[in-house]
Design a protein around this motif. Structure first.
Motif: not given
Ligand SMILES: Nc1ncnc2c1ncn2[C@@H]1O[C@H](COP(=O)(O)OS(=O)(=O)O)[C@@H](OP(=O)(O)O)[C@H]1O
Ligand SMILES: [Mg+2]
Length: 461
Positions: A152-165, A188-200
């Motif tokens: 969850p913190v990973t999702v928020a970390d990436y999400g925050s960076q995208i919004l600021v940018s 971009r690695k295999d297995g990260a699809e779900e987390i990428l979807e959550n961030i999106t």
């Protein structure tokens, strides 16, 4: 998919031709929500603009927000954290409305050469804070933090960076360069699809809820937006410096964290904003580790030569702040990292003893420490990472200007100013200390004596 009719394609082509010749000088004015050029500009940024998707994202996020009628945060404990009564305040829940119009502060008007950048930076971290608040509430509610699940913190970390940018690209003048903590490699690695979807999903929901921009990120757009943060910084040009969630461990615990954004111009930090969603707006001094139940969510901002201000994340009028005027260490209290892995608590305790500090340490996660120090909640900040750790510029850039513009001093333990012009790392192997001008000479002396003693003791082993 966005379906284009032949007529639509023609209109789009005309817009793109128009934009290619116009865009360099008209970047900001093309972007208000609903503007006819949004589609084209969004496409140029690797984004999708999609009315149907926007509508469905809007309704799904509404459902999600309803499911977020949350329990309060956990109760207080000995180090500084939010009180349950403050956490239960409806003001803390992720708001489902446009960002409120901020009152222009004195720093954003006449005489501030970075007024436009400051307004953009405040908007960026406020939006990112909204996303982080929603995720932190989910983490605390679900108990995920006790299972050491970092996703969850990973999702928020990436999400925050995208919004600021995103906000900086749309609102800040000048060329765009971002030095930020995260990159897209893991996603971009295999297995990260779900987390990428959550961030999106989360990023798109936050944009729709806010309503400032009519754009929609594809997964590829998300990945490339994260990689906007790969700049190396350095001594020339302008670079934004971002820690999307500073104090990730505090974030997971339901405690303090910050979204920290600064602007580096020709090797000097000229602007900094710190969004601290869990920090009380009023002082945290004399509270014995718990908040008085006052409003939480503080936004600190500073521009070079213009002082430091604090306002609520909900947009109360900004107020000028300054460091405390304590000149006797006996009356001083000191801040340090919550995590003993991030700062040597035994060394800070011997420094405090040498100085004659009576109060116990106040342990807070993240650069919220700099903000609290800047408004005089405490007198000293000590940070001594264990040997071998290299400090990153985003862990101090925003906090240091928030403090220095409030009248404080931040130096390394050898007495040198922090140098943010060397790339992604701060070039120092000692600790970082901060206080007001009265206490700094005796603090530096105590620090150097304590380090010498520590080194002597280590050499005897
Ligand atoms: N080993 C080690 N030593 C020193 N510092 C480290 C270390 N590991 C991480 N970090 C960085 O510390 C950031 C967290 O800042 P703080 O130390 O102020 O907060 S905390 O109380 O420790 O959570 C933290 O920021 P975030 O990663 O953004 O949370 C890190 O950049
Ligand atoms: Mg950090």
């Amino acid at each position: 998919m966005y379906v284009q009719t032949p007529a639509g394609l023609l209109v789009r082509l005309i817009h793109v031709i128009g934009l290619i010749s116009w865009a360099p000088s008209c970047r900001v004015s093309f972007f208000p929500a609903g503007h006819r050029y949004n589609l084209d500009m969004a496409a140029r940024m690797g984004l999708l603009y999609h009315p149907v998707l926007l509508a469905s994202a809007s309704s799904s996020s509404r459902a999600l927000a309803l499911s977020r009628a949350r329990l309060p945060y956990p109760p207080t404990f000995h180090t500084y954290r939010r009180s349950a009564s403050a956490a239960a305040s409806p003001r803390l829940r992720p708001c489902r409305r446009l960002l409120p119009a901020r009152a222009m502060s004195s720093s954003e008007t006449a005489g501030n050469p970075y007024a436009a950048e400051l307004a953009a930076a405040k908007k960026a971290v406020t939006l990112a804070a909204r996303l982080c608040q929603a995720v932190q509430q989910d983490i605390v509610y679900s108990g995920v933090q006790s299972k050491a699940d970092k996703s969850p913190v990973t999702v928020a970390d990436y999400g925050s960076q995208i919004l600021v940018s995103l906000v900086l690209k749309m609102e800040a003048p000048g060329s765009f360069s971002l030095v930020a903590e995260e990159d897209s490699e893991e996603l971009r690695k295999d297995g990260a699809e779900e987390i990428l979807e959550n961030i999106t999903d989360l990023v798109n929901e936050t944009i729709v809820d806010d309503g400032s921009y009519s754009i929609y990120f594809s997964k590829e757009g998300i990945l490339s937006a994260i990689d906007d943060g790969k700049s190396e910084g350095g001594p020339s040009g302008r670079h934004w410096v971002l820690d999307p969630i500073d104090g990730t461990k505090g974030f997971l615990r339901g405690d303090q964290y910050a979204i920290a954004l600064a602007l580096l111009d020709e090797g000097k930090i000229v602007l900094g904003v710190l969004a601290c969603p869990n920090l009380p707006l009023s002082s945290i001094s004399n509270l014995n580790g718990s908040s008085s139940g006052d409003q939480v969510g503080a936004l600190f901002s500073a521009t070079i030569g213009c002082g430091t201000e604090v306002e609520s994340l909900d947009s109360s009028p900004p107020q000028k702040i300054s460091v405390c005027s304590i000149d006797d260490p006996v009356d001083a209290s000191f801040f340090e990292s919550y995590e003993s892995a991030h700062s040597m608590h035994d060394l800070t305790s011997s420094i405090a003893k040498k100085l004659g500090v009576q109060a116990p340490p106040v342990r807070i996660d993240s650069q919220a420490k700099y903000g609290a120090l800047a408004r005089g909640d405490g007198a000293i900040y000590l940070r001594f990472p264990h040997k071998g750790y290299r400090e990153k510029i985003w862990d101090h850039a925003a906090g240091s200007i928030v403090l220095t513009e409030a009248g404080g001093i931040v130096i390394d333990a050898s007495g040198n100013d922090l140098d943010f012009s060397k790339g992604r790392f701060l070039d120092l192997d000692t600790g970082i200390i901060a206080t007001n001008k009265h206490l700094m000479p005796s603090l530096l002396k105590a620090v150097q004596e304590a380090i010498k003693e520590q080194n002597q003791a280590a050499s005897l082993l």
